[in-house]
Design an enzyme around this catalytic site. Structure first.
Site, short mmCIF file in Angstrom:
data_model
loop_
_atom_site.label_atom_id
_atom_site.label_comp_id
_atom_site.label_asym_id
_atom_site.label_seq_id
_atom_site.Cartn_x
_atom_site.Cartn_y
_atom_site.Cartn_z
N HIS A 94 -33.04 27.79 -54.32
CA HIS A 94 -32.23 26.81 -53.58
C HIS A 94 -32.61 25.37 -53.95
O HIS A 94 -31.73 24.52 -54.14
CB HIS A 94 -32.40 27.03 -52.08
CG HIS A 94 -31.62 26.07 -51.24
ND1 HIS A 94 -30.28 26.23 -51.00
CD2 HIS A 94 -31.99 24.93 -50.60
CE1 HIS A 94 -29.84 25.22 -50.26
NE2 HIS A 94 -30.86 24.42 -49.99
N ASP A 100 -37.19 21.79 -43.93
CA ASP A 100 -35.76 21.70 -44.26
C ASP A 100 -35.31 20.24 -44.20
O ASP A 100 -35.30 19.63 -43.14
CB ASP A 100 -35.00 22.56 -43.24
CG ASP A 100 -33.56 22.81 -43.64
OD1 ASP A 100 -32.96 21.94 -44.30
OD2 ASP A 100 -33.04 23.88 -43.28
#
Lengths: 338, 338
Positions: free
Chosen positions: B249, B158
């Site tokens: 995403h 992330d």
């Protein structure tokens, strides 16, 4: 089991209510054994849904304990393992107390802890349900990177009085001998102690040091200069008063004042927020061969007289038997459940 | 301000409601400046009640931010700094939203964080009251001890899409230019994103990877092999379908799909327990020169179509202007309040 290792930077304790029988408990222990072997080796547990969160070299340790009720299923309860009696100063909340099983996970890193705990809870699902969980943290490293005892949120060096790991005193203090299945196991008392930092901060430093019987700067006894100096409980000041006060925590908890009884304790700092309001405290952890024989008399003595009682309140209490560690080919609790 | 540094292992964010005027705010900033100089240097803050908890070499950083309402007292609000509009998928809880001031403290060690936060809150007492606090943790170190991007609790790498620190893209993305007082400052969006780990875990790994557009193992785009490989948004599979799905995403958040607009983001994992029930998520942190110009269009695009919306819910939102860092002899926010 990691008992002789340093306190981890990050840790979580989860207590469970058991909803299975003796055989189910054995199945859970075998499952957990394979989880623990994998996770502490930095590998995903079987069926791990986030395998990349299992990372090697994070110092992960897992400890499992049996609460008193487990022995209603199995028999052979270690003597003195029952819940502790409620002390005068206790304000126990059932939300932080009791439990049939304990899992305690520690690591250098909180992600590893959270991941391991999630796996262990998931695998417990058919057998046991979490009833409380407590997170804590500790700093065992000084500014120079070397290991230190660490401090609680009052700022006190906390844990100095322990018998040194590897000594006969340590082994005598910690390892249980009976019943047979429990030889080489130990017991663990978990006490959640709320600390009133605001009223503590109203004291002067010398008032704080008098309550503990040790110096804040180094953790040395008020009669000494270095952290591990032995307490001189007879020493008196110029006015003839004991240098270490009669109600000082370090005096009352000292083995020489407790018929030689010792414990091996660790602690984890905790914070617990309700909205923007923070509660601070210590997850007090005590290992001993025998809860009733070693810990309870000490607890009663501290409850009766410890100066620190004014700023601390125990709000959770639980007691567990930690079975002996398992070897390759065996499993956790096999000596009891196998 | 530590923005260009790695994500800390342990961090806490505290938002305050201001109860003072412009002059009082200036006094608070001067107080906090001396606290920050001391604490980040590993020294106790003035009046520190637990001075031994200030330890050097713990990587302590402190960041302070001003919410929109501060500029009612001071004027010169950076354009676009208002609260973000509520998105369709948002389920904002006031308990995690808004705030006139922000303090964000990070360190290698949780004790240092807790101690610094306590000092900063204590010194704010006459001027500002905490309204929320959020704790998080992150692991930026791989098994080999080397720095890594880190993973959220879904197990995803992330933060890969960030402009590299020190590049012109980074400076362009992060540092504000107007108003004058804010030159060299930046804005910070804090979004508390609840993650449904249970339903996420019901997916296959390839379903999870399709939602993100990246591989779980390495964080590489589905069109590449290494984490920092550029996305090939045109690539198609044997059946003619985009390899990186239209709602992935990584596609929707990519600057090439957002008129070149970029942000610089970090994240902190969080867990929040109610009794034995755990909520897991991410404290999403985004830095950009201009909230309305850079972050809001991206947020709206993700809210409209991001595949991850099925497993994530934003439950808190706040926006702050972080004044430029101070030099010796100056103080935090002096260019606004001096």
């Amino acid at each position: 089991m990691g008992i002789a290792l340093g306190t981890p930077a990050s840790a979580e304790l989860v207590a469970f209510k058991v909803g299975t029988d003796r055989a189910g408990l054995g199945r859970l222990m075998r499952l957990w054994t394979s989880d623990i072997v994998a996770l502490t080796g930095g590998r995903p547990a079987p069926g791990d849904t986030a395998p990349e969160l299992a990372v090697a070299n994070k110092g992960l340790t897992v400890t499992v304990g049996f609460g008193a009720r487990v022995f209603e299923l199995t028999g052979q309860k270690p003597s003195g393992l029952d819940d502790l009696p409620v002390m005068k100063h206790d304000r126990l909340d059932p939300a932080w107390s009791g439990g049939d099983l304990l899992v305690m996970v520690g690591a250098d890193d909180a992600v590893s802890v959270v991941h391991a705990v999630r796996r262990l809870i998931a695998d417990a699902k058919p057998f046991a349900t979490p009833i409380w969980r407590q997170n804590g943290f500790w700093d065992s490293t000084g500014a120079d990177g070397k290991p230190v005892t660490g401090r609680n949120l009052f700022g006190q060096v906390d844990g100095t009085g322990n018998p040194a790991v590897g000594t006969p005193e340590f082994d005598e203090t910690v390892w249980s001998k009976t019943p047979d299945w429990f030889r080489g196991g130990t017991t663990l008392v978990v006490r959640r102690i709320r600390m009133n930092l605001d009223t503590w901060d109203e004291l002067t430093r010398s008032e704080q040091e008098r309550a503990v019987g040790r110096k804040l700067s180094t953790g040395a006894p008020l009669t000494g200069t270095a952290e591990h100096d032995e307490l001189d409980l007879e020493a008196r000041d110029a006015d003839g008063r004991p240098v270490i006060a009669p109600n000082a925590h370090a005096r009352l908890s000292h083995h020489s004042e407790n018929d030689g009884r010792r414990i091996f304790r660790k602690g984890l700092n905790y914070v617990h927020d309700t909205g923007a309001t923070r509660e601070s405290g210590l997850i007090f952890l005590s290992h001993q061969a025998d809860v009733a024989g070693q810990f309870l008399p000490l607890l009663a003595r501290l409850d009766a007289a410890d100066a620190l009682n004014e700023w601390t309140t125990t709000i959770g209490s639980a007691t567990f038997a930690l079975p002996p560690g398992f070897q390759p080919g065996s499993w956790l609790g096999q000596s009891l459940l196998g």
